[in-house]
Design a protein around this motif. Structure first.
Motif, short mmCIF file in Angstrom:
data_model
loop_
_atom_site.label_atom_id
_atom_site.label_comp_id
_atom_site.label_asym_id
_atom_site.label_seq_id
_atom_site.Cartn_x
_atom_site.Cartn_y
_atom_site.Cartn_z
N ASN B 77 0.86 -1.17 0.00
CA ASN B 77 0.00 0.00 0.00
C ASN B 77 0.91 1.23 0.00
N VAL B 135 -4.11 -2.13 8.47
CA VAL B 135 -5.46 -1.83 8.96
C VAL B 135 -6.50 -2.63 8.16
N GLU B 136 -6.09 -3.13 6.99
CA GLU B 136 -6.99 -3.93 6.16
C GLU B 136 -7.06 -5.39 6.60
N TRP B 138 -4.59 -7.70 7.05
CA TRP B 138 -3.58 -8.68 6.64
C TRP B 138 -2.26 -8.31 7.32
N ASP B 270 -13.02 -2.38 16.34
CA ASP B 270 -13.17 -2.72 14.92
C ASP B 270 -13.13 -1.48 14.05
N ARG B 273 -15.98 -0.83 9.03
CA ARG B 273 -16.40 -1.69 7.92
C ARG B 273 -15.86 -3.11 7.96
N TRP B 274 -15.00 -3.40 8.94
CA TRP B 274 -14.58 -4.80 9.07
C TRP B 274 -14.03 -5.04 10.47
N SER B 275 -13.97 -6.30 10.82
CA SER B 275 -13.49 -6.67 12.15
C SER B 275 -11.97 -6.57 12.20
N ARG B 278 -9.32 -10.46 13.85
CA ARG B 278 -8.47 -11.47 13.21
C ARG B 278 -7.74 -10.86 12.03
N ARG B 280 -5.21 -11.98 8.33
CA ARG B 280 -4.61 -13.02 7.51
C ARG B 280 -3.13 -12.72 7.33
#
Lengths: 192, 313
Positions: B77, B135-136, B138, B270, B273-275, B278, B280
């Protein structure tokens, strides 16, 4: 029919291309995200392509083009299913508590789920038998596609962090396709 | 169903990576001891840490496998070079990182324009393996090269009025095609509280995987704050300013409800718009739980004892 073969090619090309990329570079560093986005993008693109059939027919007078509309819609539904399955299985690992939280608390997922649910009855009733059985109601039912496409475009717009270029392109194309359906002439006549 | 085939890896790809790992084994110990002296001076004197504990204290990435070089350098990014993850690697190839000047300004005793060579010569680089949590949701594990920001700050001597540090990325639309569209309010700016900037984990990175920083990773000089979301770790820095008030930061300015000034990794807060519970890790399929302060709580939690982390996310 020529047009139908073109649609088959258009519909299968994205998944074939994704397969080739997966075999060669593994779809990059984050293959799950890449596959998720590819499927979602193609669902929306094919939905918009399907919505362009009627305006195109009216402009060009090429009436037989209507025969590819159903195939386009079903391919759009196919990629929407893939998108959903990748999200549920690969992205979320079927962790239902997280999935429910997503759908309930996050508007962009809520509208995405809504768009998918609206497509289900349309795909189910796309057979000749259902068209016959539903008669005039079939057409009314299938107007739900306008709402599904709108929710899909909103889902795309709300999803991005800052670069809204492509979601806005999709929204503008959709707006154009919906405006093309407004019976302007009849409206003017009733006004006058 | 997607079944991942083992990829064919060319000989040229394997050798440097393996050599790199070997190299780490040999020189890692020395670096770690030196670093430990900085992070936990008491520990060395007391000699009460095992080698493994020492490593955990220093790099905080024990048991984490390094993310392959290819992913670290091809999934970025860096909106100055485009908003797609592959755009920076594609568009940053011709980016000129020499000559490069870093302006140091504001509340300090040694303001001035410093050539990058002066900075690199003055502060020898060391290796730090850090987790990077975007922050996305991953994450990666990256072996950085660099020097602690606190060394640079100690050298420029902040005055007593300095409370924050503000960083600015180069603004040069000719070289940075992403800046030709107003996706963000260019130039990119970021900031840290002075005590965060002075924390021994806060790194000015100049390289990764034992080599000079690739352009797409923020050459020639970038910040790395491993307990904060990746967007705090500003790239291609041209200005460092010591200031009295909380500086603005680009993402916070764009969407204050989504990106806070502190942006500490926190699984309990959170993104709207997303948790964030967790993440990846690139290369893994299943998501893993996100750790408080990205797993660096032992080192940094004390910085935020009096801060309401729900409000100051």
């Amino acid at each position: 029919m020529m047009a139908k073969s073109v649609v088959w090619l258009l519909g299968l090309a994205p998944i074939l291309w994704a397969g080739i990329r997966f075999a060669t570079d593994g779809l990059g560093a984050n293959p799950i995200e890449e596959a998720l986005h590819l499927a979602g993008r193609w669902a929306l693109v094919l939905l918009l392509t399907g919505l362009s059939v009627t305006p195109l027919r009216r402009i060009s007078g090429w009436n037989r083009i209507i025969k590819v509309r159903r195939l386009l819609g079903l391919f759009a539904f196919f990629y929407a299913c893939l998108h959903l399955l990748i999200y549920l299985g690969l992205d979320q690992g079927f962790a239902w508590s997280f999935i429910v939280e997503d759908v309930v608390e996050r508007p962009f997922i809520t509208v995405g789920a809504g768009a998918f649910l609206l497509l289900v009855p349309l795909a189910v009733t796309s057979t000749k038998g259902w068209i016959r059985r539903l008669g005039r109601r079939w057409q009314r039912l299938h107007r739900l596609v306008y709402l599904a496409a709108t929710l899909g475009a909103l889902h795309f717009y709300w999803k991005v962090k800052a670069d809204t270029f492509w979601p806005l392109v999709a929204a503008m194309v959709l707006a154009g396709l919906l405006l093309a359906r407004v019976p302007w002439r009849r409206l003017r006549r009733t006004k006058g | 169903m997607l079944i991942r085939k083992p990829k064919k890896i060319s000989e040229s790809e394997i050798t440097p990576y393996e050599m790199y790992l070997d190299r780490r084994k040999f020189i890692g110990q020395a670096g770690r001891v030196a670093l430990l002296a900085a992070v936990a001076p008491g520990a060395l004197v007391a000699g009460d840490l095992t080698g493994e504990e020492a490593e955990a204290a220093v790099i905080g990435s024990q048991g984490d496998e390094l993310t392959p070089f290819k992913h670290v350098t091809e999934y970025n990014n860096f909106y100055e070079f485009g908003t797609g993850k592959a755009d920076p690697a594609r568009n940053a190839g011709d980016f000129r990182t020499r000559p490069w000047t870093v302006a140091i300004e504001g509340q300090c005793e040694r303001p001035g324009d410093y050539a990058i060579e002066d900075i690199l010569g003055r502060f020898p680089s060391e290796e730090r393996v850090y987790r990077l949590r975007c922050v996305e949701a991953w994450s990666m594990v990256i072996p950085w090269m660099g020097f602690p920001l606190k060394d640079l700050l100690a050298w420029v001597q902040p005055t007593s009025r300095a409370k924050y540090v503000e960083f600015t990325t180069l603004h040069d639309p000719d070289q940075m095609p992403g800046q030709r569209r107003r996706v963000l309010d260019w130039p990119y700016v970021e900031g840290l509280r002075l005590d965060e900037a002075m924390h021994p984990l806060t790194l000015m990175a100049t390289g990764l995987y034992g080599q000079e920083l690739p352009n797409q990773n923020g050459a020639p000089l970038r910040l790395v704050v491993p307990w904060k979301y990746g967007f705090k770790s500003i790239k291609s820095i041209v200005r460092i300013r010591l200031v009295e008030g909380m500086p603005s930061s680009s993402w916070n300015g764009l969407a204050p409800t989504e990106y806070g000034f502190f942006a500490n990794v926190n699984p309990e807060v959170d993104h709207p718009r997303w948790s964030q519970a967790r993440e990846r890790r690139l290369g893994e399929i299943r998501r893993r739980p996100t750790l408080m302060f990205n797993g660096y709580a032992d080192e940094v939690a004390s910085l935020y004892e009096s801060l309401d982390l729900l409000r100051w996310f």
